[in-house]
Design an enzyme around this catalytic site. Structure first.
Site, PDB file in Angstrom:
ATOM      1  N   ARG A   1     -53.471  21.041 -32.800  1.00 45.38           N
ATOM      2  CA  ARG A   1     -52.244  20.498 -32.204  1.00 45.38           C
ATOM      3  C   ARG A   1     -52.565  19.809 -30.866  1.00 45.38           C
ATOM      4  O   ARG A   1     -52.055  18.730 -30.571  1.00 45.38           O
ATOM      5  CB  ARG A   1     -51.227  21.618 -32.006  1.00 45.38           C
ATOM      6  CG  ARG A   1     -49.889  21.127 -31.482  1.00 45.38           C
ATOM      7  CD  ARG A   1     -48.823  22.214 -31.553  1.00 45.38           C
ATOM      8  NE  ARG A   1     -47.535  21.725 -31.122  1.00 45.38           N
ATOM      9  CZ  ARG A   1     -47.126  21.729 -29.863  1.00 45.38           C
ATOM     10  NH1 ARG A   1     -47.903  22.213 -28.916  1.00 45.38           N
ATOM     11  NH2 ARG A   1     -45.933  21.249 -29.551  1.00 45.38           N
TER      12      ARG A   1
ATOM     13  N   CYS B   1     -36.996  10.274 -23.454  1.00 51.67           N
ATOM     14  CA  CYS B   1     -36.834  10.706 -24.851  1.00 51.67           C
ATOM     15  C   CYS B   1     -37.561   9.769 -25.811  1.00 51.67           C
ATOM     16  O   CYS B   1     -38.081  10.214 -26.835  1.00 51.67           O
ATOM     17  CB  CYS B   1     -35.347  10.814 -25.186  1.00 51.67           C
ATOM     18  SG  CYS B   1     -34.542  12.131 -24.265  1.00 51.67           S
TER      19      CYS B   1
ATOM     20  N   GLU C   1     -31.137  15.237 -27.216  1.00 52.81           N
ATOM     21  CA  GLU C   1     -32.048  15.220 -28.373  1.00 52.81           C
ATOM     22  C   GLU C   1     -33.204  16.202 -28.193  1.00 52.81           C
ATOM     23  O   GLU C   1     -33.691  16.780 -29.170  1.00 52.81           O
ATOM     24  CB  GLU C   1     -32.561  13.801 -28.670  1.00 52.81           C
ATOM     25  CG  GLU C   1     -33.137  13.008 -27.513  1.00 52.81           C
ATOM     26  CD  GLU C   1     -32.094  12.194 -26.742  1.00 52.81           C
ATOM     27  OE1 GLU C   1     -31.185  12.811 -26.162  1.00 52.81           O
ATOM     28  OE2 GLU C   1     -32.224  10.965 -26.680  1.00 52.81           O
TER      29      GLU C   1
ATOM     30  N   ARG D   1     -35.449  21.637 -29.498  1.00 52.22           N
ATOM     31  CA  ARG D   1     -35.792  23.008 -29.070  1.00 52.22           C
ATOM     32  C   ARG D   1     -34.967  24.002 -29.876  1.00 52.22           C
ATOM     33  O   ARG D   1     -35.457  25.028 -30.318  1.00 52.22           O
ATOM     34  CB  ARG D   1     -35.450  23.239 -27.588  1.00 52.22           C
ATOM     35  CG  ARG D   1     -36.273  22.527 -26.571  1.00 52.22           C
ATOM     36  CD  ARG D   1     -36.077  23.196 -25.188  1.00 52.22           C
ATOM     37  NE  ARG D   1     -36.859  24.424 -25.117  1.00 52.22           N
ATOM     38  CZ  ARG D   1     -38.139  24.470 -24.808  1.00 52.22           C
ATOM     39  NH1 ARG D   1     -38.785  23.362 -24.503  1.00 52.22           N
ATOM     40  NH2 ARG D   1     -38.784  25.621 -24.794  1.00 52.22           N
TER      41      ARG D   1
HETATM   42 ZN   LIG Z   1     -33.171  11.020 -22.844  1.00 50.35          ZN
END
Ligand SMILES: [Zn+2]
Length: 391
Positions: A366, A214, A93, A98
């Site tokens: 950001r 993640c 993911e 990316r």
């Molecule tokens: Zn992961």
């Protein structure tokens, strides 16, 4: 009735997204996919993909930007020689996101105001900036629950290491990367503990990766958007994920995902919505003897062309050299920091003499959003990966 209709159209959308991503996966070269070892042992992997969805509908309302596979992350010590060329985190993911960022950079680099683009449009500023068109939305497909906080309830015994079973008290120091930071845990240690940041899972005796799970990284994108620092500069408005599509998530799982993604963060307005799809991913683990594939991959789709790369140890397959040796020329993936920074400087040549991290440090808004997210996820402080700059 209206609610039911919305639900069924969302289910159809989720199914269409999963079919498109799996369909593209099936066309990848065999080197990019898990193999069966000569000993007969089968490899498995995780698949992810980023798509744009046209809300106005029609037959072709889902367009794939990137697909990626992978379950590996580099140990922090490996990053010493990187110079922006190594991919720290090759979980599918993260690679897919990316990839989507590289796709956006390529669209912008080739942008022709006379012809426009399917899903992005330019404004009238000088220098020109971009927006996702009004009727387009972004979704991420993942073939499994993201690692870390959101999936800790669903670890089955076969995906834990021995040390994951050890009974751990909160004052046992070895579960922490830094004992002063009790809100960041190593991998799956003390797996009963909820709402903490975790590093990517790995064997306790292997070299540690400081990449975050993640669950943590995707959650943060509800605040900072999916745009990397380069696209953040090029877009007028940040772009957020509308949906995450995962096969076979029941209501209970959805609640756990929402706890992990929504309750840990102050994200007003950009909460990602989880959608369930039915088609399972056929190269996931099916047997307890299956082993994770060391090969990762990424495929990018820009207009009518596509490029794919097999990735091994954070670099293009075929370019690997031992950690003690320098990197080989052209080893970097097109989704590496190095390649993205090169693309960006073609779009904005005024940054030619600047280093990547210097540029990034100037992005006040950001950086503020990212700090807000880090403070919310880990109130005890943050532990960053090694500095990896491109000059
Ligand atoms: Zn992961």
């Amino acid at each position: 009735m209206a609610k039911l209709l919305i639900m069924s159209s969302k289910n159809e959308l989720a199914e269409e997204i999963s079919n498109k991503v799996i369909g593209e996966y099936s066309k990848l070269k065999s080197v990019c996919k898990p193999a069966t070892r000569p000993t007969g042992i089968k490899e498995w992997t995780i698949l992810a993909g980023v798509v744009v969805i046209n809300r106005s509908g029609g037959a072709n309302n889902v367009e794939v930007l990137s697909v990626a596979t992978g379950v590996k992350a580099l140990p922090d010590s490996e990053l010493q020689r990187s110079g922006g060329k190594l991919l720290h985190d090759c979980h599918a993911e993260i690679l897919a996101l990316r990839g989507a960022n590289t796709v956006l950079l390529k669209h912008i680099k080739d942008y022709d105001p006379a012809n426009g683009s399917d899903f992005i449009e330019s404004n009238n500023e000088i220098p020109i900036r971009f927006n996702l068109k009004d009727d387009w939305e972004l979704a991420l497909y993942i073939s499994r629950l993201p690692c870390g906080d959101a999936s800790m309830d669903f670890l089955n015994d076969s995906c834990k290491n021995n040390e994951d079973f050890i009974k751990i008290e909160d004052n046992d120091a070895f579960q922490y990367v830094d004992p002063k930071v009790k809100t960041i845990l190593r991998g799956r240690l003390n797996f009963h503990k909820k709402s903490v940041v975790r590093t990517k899972p790995g064997r306790y005796d292997s070299n540690i990766t400081l990449s975050k799970s993640c669950s943590d990284k995707l959650s943060m994108k509800q605040i900072s958007s999916i745009l990397n620092s380069l696209n953040y500069e090029l877009f007028e408005q940040p772009v957020y994920l509308k949906y995450i599509v995962i096969p076979d998530i029941e209501d209970k799982t959805k609640h756990i995902l929402e706890r992990s993604f929504h309750n840990r963060l102050p994200c007003d307005g950009h909460k990602v919505e989880f959608l369930n799809c039915h088609t399972p991913f056929y190269d996931d683990r099916t047997d307890e003897n299956d082993i994770p594939s060391s090969m990762c991959s990424i495929k990018l789709f820009v207009n009518d062309s596509s490029t794919e790369e097999a990735i091994f140890n954070g670099m293009k397959n075929g370019f690997y050299t031992k950690s003690s040796k320098p990197l080989r020329k052209h080893c970097q993936s097109q989704v590496s920091r190095f390649a993205q920074w090169e693309l960006f400087r073609q779009i904005r040549p005024k940054h030619k003499s600047m280093s990547y991290l210097h540029f990034k440090s100037q992005q006040k808004e950001r950086n503020r959003l990212i700090t807000t997210a880090k403070n919310a996820l880990s109130p005890d402080g943050w532990i960053s990966t090694r500095i990896d700059d491109v000059s």
